[in-house]
Design an enzyme around this catalytic site. Structure first.
Site, PDB file in Angstrom:
ATOM      1  CE  LYS A  18       2.886   0.520  -4.991  1.00 25.54           C
ATOM      2  NZ  LYS A  18       2.436   1.888  -5.304  1.00 25.54           N
TER       3      LYS A  18
ATOM      4  CD  GLN B 253       3.966   5.287  -5.880  1.00 28.66           C
ATOM      5  OE1 GLN B 253       3.913   4.137  -6.285  1.00 28.66           O
ATOM      6  NE2 GLN B 253       3.403   5.674  -4.754  1.00 28.66           N
TER       7      GLN B 253
ATOM      8  CG  ASP C 138      -2.899   2.481  -8.402  1.00 25.12           C
ATOM      9  OD1 ASP C 138      -2.767   1.594  -7.536  1.00 25.12           O
ATOM     10  OD2 ASP C 138      -2.175   3.492  -8.478  1.00 25.12           O
TER      11      ASP C 138
END
Ligand code: NAP
Length: 307
Positions: free
Chosen positions: A62, A106, A129
């Protein structure tokens, strides 16, 4: 439309890498350095707690993609024994940082940490997200918010195969997770599909799937969806990513498979995503797209749309 037939009898293969490259090219074209004068510098912060190897690989990918696109990209790596309060402090700091438009923590977190308060601590407008309950609610209501990256990417792949108008299509989503299945179902409903959500308690899953023109499998069970579950010509999107031992490739080697028995299903379906090279590349591309959208909204600029 989907490209590259794998053979005359088989489904068209939806090339996720190529579609994802189109999304990231569109993102890059909007960023400062690529668009002189009028560009924007989206800022993405990825927070990693601990050193789980899989998470490190994802976070690295990412960060690299963000840097490649000209983003302001930072990674906060915290020790595995970081406490809940410290993690919340880090999120609070990123919420206040005007150079950061997207925050991603994460998952999974180490077992001693509770992910729910951490997700809820991220400002919804920076929640790239799309996991914050505010964003989940906006999606359900059909209002603009942040859409989770994987289902957002699946929608683009479905439209790539079937065209923009999905009204009236019968869709089955297998899986009801907050990360994939539920937002996927909302996106399909918002696109005027008739949607069934199947899960581990669904009776006669094969018959349920056989009624669908669009099948999205997000389960995590290797090759569970068989060829005789699929209506001829259906579009099949395989979200599953399961690593299986592959001793035939050498000692300790593995191979990645999806939820769909690809060879069987490709003989029946109209279009299908492969694993790897289908949904996976779209997830990271949509993270970049969400960060650009967040950056645009932060300065009151119209956000581009994707797909
Ligand atoms: P999850 O949270 O474990 O959810 C799995 C869902 O599948 C649950 O709703 C579960 O039902 C359902 N399920 C389990 N066994 C089933 C069965 N036998 N029949 C029907 N449904 C069944 O997983 P997830 O986070 O949604 O991820 C699903 C898969 O997608 C995983 O392989 C994951 O690695 C992959 N994934 C890939 C990407 C990507 O970028 N390609 C991104 C995210 C996830 P219940 O609710 O009844 O338990």
């Amino acid at each position: 439309m989907a490209t590259a037939p794998s053979s005359s009898a088989d489904a068209r293969v939806i090339d996720g890498r190529a579609v994802a490259a189109g999304v990231t090219a569109q993102v890059a074209a909007e960023t400062v350095g690529r668009k002189p004068g009028a560009g924007i510098a989206p800022g993405l912060a990825v927070v990693l707690v601990g050193e789980a190897r899989g998470s490190q690989v994802y976070v690295g990918a990412k960060g690299r993609k963000a840097a490649e696109l000209g983003f302001h990209s930072i990674q906060k790596t915290l020790p595995a024994d970081t406490g809940q309060a410290r993690l919340l402090d880090v999120v609070a700091g990123l919420n206040e940082d005007p150079s950061i438009h997207g925050i991603l923590v994460q998952l999974p977190l180490p077992r001693h940490l509770d992910k729910t308060p951490v997700i809820e601590a991220i400002r919804p407008e920076k929640d790239v997200d799309g996991l914050h309950p505010v964003n989940a609610g906006l999606l359900l209501a059909g209002l603009p918010g942040m859409v989770p990256c994987t289902p957002a990417g699946c929608m683009i792949l479905i439209r790539h195969a079937l065209g923009p108008d999905l009204a009236g299509k019968r869709a089955v989503v297998i899986g009801r997770s907050v990360l994939v299945g539920k937002p996927m179902a909302s996106l399909l409903v918002n696109a005027d599909c008739t949607v069934t959500v199947a899960h581990s308690r669904t009776r006669d899953l094969a018959a349920t799937v056989r009624a669908a023109e669009i099948v999205v499998a997000a389960v995590g069970r290797a090759e569970m969806v068989r060829g005789d579950w699929i209506a001829p010509g259906a579009t099949v999107i395989d979200v599953g990513m399961i690593r299986l031992p592959a001793p035939e490739r050498g000692e300790g080697k593995t191979r990645l498979v999806g939820d769909v028995a690809y060879d069987e299903v490709a003989k029946v379906a109209g279009a299908i995503t492969p694993v790897p090279g289908g949904v996976g590349p779209m997830t990271i591309a949509m993270l970049m797209a969400n960060t650009l959208v967040a950056a645009c909204r932060s300065i009151g600029r119209d956000a581009p749309s994707f797909g």
